[in-house]
Each structure stands twice: as C-alpha cells, then as structure tokens.
Design a protein around this motif. Sequence first.
Motif, mmCIF file in Angstrom:
data_model
loop_
_atom_site.group_PDB
_atom_site.id
_atom_site.type_symbol
_atom_site.label_atom_id
_atom_site.label_comp_id
_atom_site.label_asym_id
_atom_site.label_seq_id
_atom_site.Cartn_x
_atom_site.Cartn_y
_atom_site.Cartn_z
ATOM 1 N N GLY A 1 0.825 -1.198 0.000
ATOM 2 C CA GLY A 1 0.000 0.000 0.000
ATOM 3 C C GLY A 1 0.859 1.246 0.000
ATOM 4 N N GLY A 2 0.304 2.333 -0.453
ATOM 5 C CA GLY A 2 1.044 3.589 -0.484
ATOM 6 C C GLY A 2 1.359 4.085 0.922
ATOM 7 N N THR A 3 2.405 4.839 1.045
ATOM 8 C CA THR A 3 2.843 5.349 2.344
ATOM 9 C C THR A 3 2.565 6.851 2.418
ATOM 10 O OG1 THR A 3 4.602 3.707 2.448
ATOM 11 C CG2 THR A 3 4.822 5.623 3.878
ATOM 12 N N PRO A 4 1.917 7.293 3.472
ATOM 13 C CA PRO A 4 1.707 8.735 3.617
ATOM 14 C C PRO A 4 2.882 9.385 4.337
ATOM 15 C CG PRO A 4 0.571 7.595 5.361
ATOM 16 C CD PRO A 4 1.257 6.535 4.533
ATOM 17 N N SER A 5 3.040 10.655 4.160
ATOM 18 C CA SER A 5 4.007 11.401 4.970
ATOM 19 C C SER A 5 3.438 12.779 5.246
ATOM 20 C CB SER A 5 5.369 11.505 4.281
ATOM 21 O OG SER A 5 5.292 12.313 3.128
ATOM 22 N N VAL A 6 3.740 13.279 6.433
ATOM 23 C CA VAL A 6 3.270 14.582 6.886
ATOM 24 C C VAL A 6 4.492 15.444 7.138
ATOM 25 C CG1 VAL A 6 1.920 15.800 8.635
ATOM 26 C CG2 VAL A 6 1.268 13.490 7.940
ATOM 27 N N TYR A 7 4.659 16.470 6.329
ATOM 28 C CA TYR A 7 5.868 17.294 6.378
ATOM 29 C C TYR A 7 7.111 16.407 6.349
ATOM 30 C CZ TYR A 7 2.834 21.241 7.348
ATOM 31 O OH TYR A 7 1.854 22.206 7.247
ATOM 32 N N GLY A 8 7.082 15.401 5.520
ATOM 33 C CA GLY A 8 8.239 14.549 5.319
ATOM 34 C C GLY A 8 8.361 13.400 6.288
ATOM 35 N N THR A 9 7.518 13.352 7.292
ATOM 36 C CA THR A 9 7.607 12.296 8.291
ATOM 37 C C THR A 9 6.534 11.246 8.050
ATOM 38 O OG1 THR A 9 8.477 13.831 9.934
ATOM 39 C CG2 THR A 9 7.507 11.781 10.758
ATOM 40 N N VAL A 10 6.945 9.992 8.052
ATOM 41 C CA VAL A 10 5.990 8.903 7.871
ATOM 42 C C VAL A 10 5.412 8.532 9.230
ATOM 43 C CG1 VAL A 10 5.707 6.510 7.140
ATOM 44 C CG2 VAL A 10 7.241 8.032 5.879
ATOM 45 N N PRO A 11 4.108 8.616 9.407
ATOM 46 C CA PRO A 11 3.518 8.214 10.686
ATOM 47 C C PRO A 11 3.905 6.786 11.046
ATOM 48 C CG PRO A 11 1.893 9.311 9.315
ATOM 49 C CD PRO A 11 3.095 9.076 8.458
ATOM 50 N N THR A 12 4.204 6.577 12.301
ATOM 51 C CA THR A 12 4.735 5.281 12.708
ATOM 52 C C THR A 12 3.687 4.179 12.719
ATOM 53 O OG1 THR A 12 4.359 5.882 15.004
ATOM 54 C CG2 THR A 12 6.554 6.290 14.123
ATOM 55 N N PHE A 13 2.420 4.547 12.663
ATOM 56 C CA PHE A 13 1.405 3.497 12.754
ATOM 57 C C PHE A 13 1.130 2.840 11.423
ATOM 58 C CE2 PHE A 13 -1.757 5.865 10.565
ATOM 59 C CZ PHE A 13 -1.593 7.186 10.941
ATOM 60 N N THR A 14 1.745 3.323 10.360
ATOM 61 C CA THR A 14 1.381 2.798 9.053
ATOM 62 C C THR A 14 1.821 1.352 8.896
ATOM 63 O OG1 THR A 14 3.413 3.639 8.107
ATOM 64 C CG2 THR A 14 1.473 5.028 7.935
#
Lengths: 227, 143
Positions: free
Chosen positions: A132-145
């Motif tokens: 699945g695709g990976t999200p990032s928020v201001y360059g940071t990937v949430p650890t719960f993904t």
Amino acid sequence: MPTSLRSIIGAPRHQRFLLTTSNAALPVPSWAQGGKGALYVSGCGGGGGRGGGNGGFGGSGAFAVDHPVVIPSGVITVSAVVGAAGAAAPDADSSGGNGGSTSVTLGGVLALNLGGGVGGQPTSNGGSGGAGGTPSVYGTVPTFTSNVINGAQASVTNVYAAHAEYLRSSRVMNTLSYGVSGLGGGITSNTGGACFTPFGGANGGYGSSGSPAGRQGVLILTFVEGL
Amino acid sequence: VRTFAIIEDGIVANVILADAWPNGIDVTDLTPRPGPGWSYDSETFSPPAPVEPVVQTTTRMTHLGFLSRMTADEWGRFEAFLASSVEARFAKALFDAARDVDTARPDVQQFANVLRMVGVLESDSRVADLLAPIPADSVHALP
C-alpha cells in the motif's frame, strides 16, 4: 438571554474543491490568507496496477480524511498534485506500474504526501501483491502505518488497529484522521488493496497476458476561515 | 487530461494527472506507460529491475513438520537416547504434549542443542536445519 458570538460574527467561511487533476497554483481564498485559515485535505494516491500473468494485485494509494494543514501567512496558492493510476503490466512477465503520489504543497513545503500503491508482481516472479502507499506529513511517515509486501499478510485489522491507536493518542484532536497506508494487494484472494472510493484503489480483474491498471488518486481540499 | 512524469535525478519520482505541468514529461501516449521508479535518460524510459520474490516464513509448525526434518539415522540415535535417559523421555513427553512447535522458543532451541551434544545431530548445520523457519505456505506451517 445571552447572545451567541456566532449570531454576531457568523460561521467561518468554507470553500471546497474536488480535484481529479493537478493544479500547480490553486488560489487560497482571500479570507484564508494572512495566517487566518486552514486547509483540510482528503484524498488518496493512485492505486497500483496488477502484475502480469494473473499476478499479484497492486496496493491502494495512501489516503487522508480531513487532514488539517495550517496555511502560513504569505501563502496565496496551493500546489495540488493528483497521482495517476499505476499502469497495467504490458505483458505476462512484467509487474504492474506503481501509482502516482497525491500531494499538497504550501509555500514550497510539502505538507502532505499520499503515496501511490505499488504495482503487483507477475506470476513468473512470485506473484506477490504490491504494498500500500505510504503517507508522509511534512516529510515524516507516521509510525502506525502498515506497509506489507505480501498481500496475504496485509491485514485490515492490523491497519485499522494501528489507526485507532493513533487516534486515541491524540489529546487535542481525537477525531483527527491522518492518511494511512493502503493495503497490500492480495496474492491468494482475488481482491486488490482496500479502497473506500472509486479512487486510489488497485483494480481487480484478470488478464492472461497483461493486467488491469490501478485507479487514479483524488484530492478534496476544503479551505476554512479562521476566526 | 494528460499524464505527466516528474523526473528527479534520472528517475521518475511521480506520475500525475494534469492539463499541463511545468517540467513534466507527457507520457500519456507511451506504451507501456512509465511509473514511479522507472529511469529516464532524457530520451527513453526504462522499467526498474524486477523485485526478488519475498518468501514468507514462520517459526511455528506442526510436530510432523518439525520431526520430518530428521533423517532415519538421526531418529534411530534419538530413540536410543530416549531409552538411556529419563530426562530425555520427560523432554519428549513435553514436546509431544505441546500444541505446536515454535523453533523461535528457547526451550525448543535448547532441545535441539541437547540433541547435538549427545550426538543425535552430528553437526551444527543439522541443528540449524532443525530450527530453520518453514515457508508460510507449507502445509506444516501454522499461523
């Protein structure tokens, strides 16, 4: 009887855009400029295509639901990118194409990126499902993904348990919904990565030589006035 | 609506939908259509190298899956060892009573190491063979 503040100043203004194509300079409404507004982002990355020769399915694009982004002072446009669908595998021995990423950039800063799903592998190369695709928020990937290569191991329960864990951990906005990874495509089941809308999912179907493409991403941007 | 590839350092970083896009390369009419991860040499697109298949494994398996890793000679020495030691028979009884065999468990690893010490297993590599994970799609694999 006290007079409510809202009856005097009115409700915050909203403006919503549904984007199925990219816009390099989407105007920020004047009332949301100057550090007085926020942008709520919903959407997803493109879905991956299926591997050739009845191979593994592609993963879904990462998605977000009303992810809040503060609009910095001085920002008058938003760069909104809509990821394309992962291409179909051109032949029985090729993998499906990866989906494109959907993103929102403000003032040159990538605020939210919703990665596209990975294409599935052809049967001749193991036929594993795409991640699945990976999200990032201001360059940071949430650890719960959760980002599992083999779709047979990609559990809906795991993804949503992780999502719920994140939501419970948020003291301020416990209804906040970040984008989470899409699910890996299934290798043993005839299903693509999970999708909740016609966008961003991996496509199903069969093809003895080629494979179906994924589905494109989408963006729903809601500007909200800050009072 | 067209499809544009966004190139960064010779690699397709993204593929997006747009009517037009600065510095984007229109790939709408290309077959096969490039996607993220493809390389670009200013003229042609090339797909990424195939991904090596990932073999999913697990350390939990059935008793049959575990014991079938032993050779007939090893089994013969194992039976002789059982006959000579009440501790060995007790360990075997616990083994038989277990719901499954998890080679990641310290007691299972200790069991295999004891078999090596007493000569049932004649090499360290046979210990490794006995404790190796099993492919997840094996009929003896347990979730």
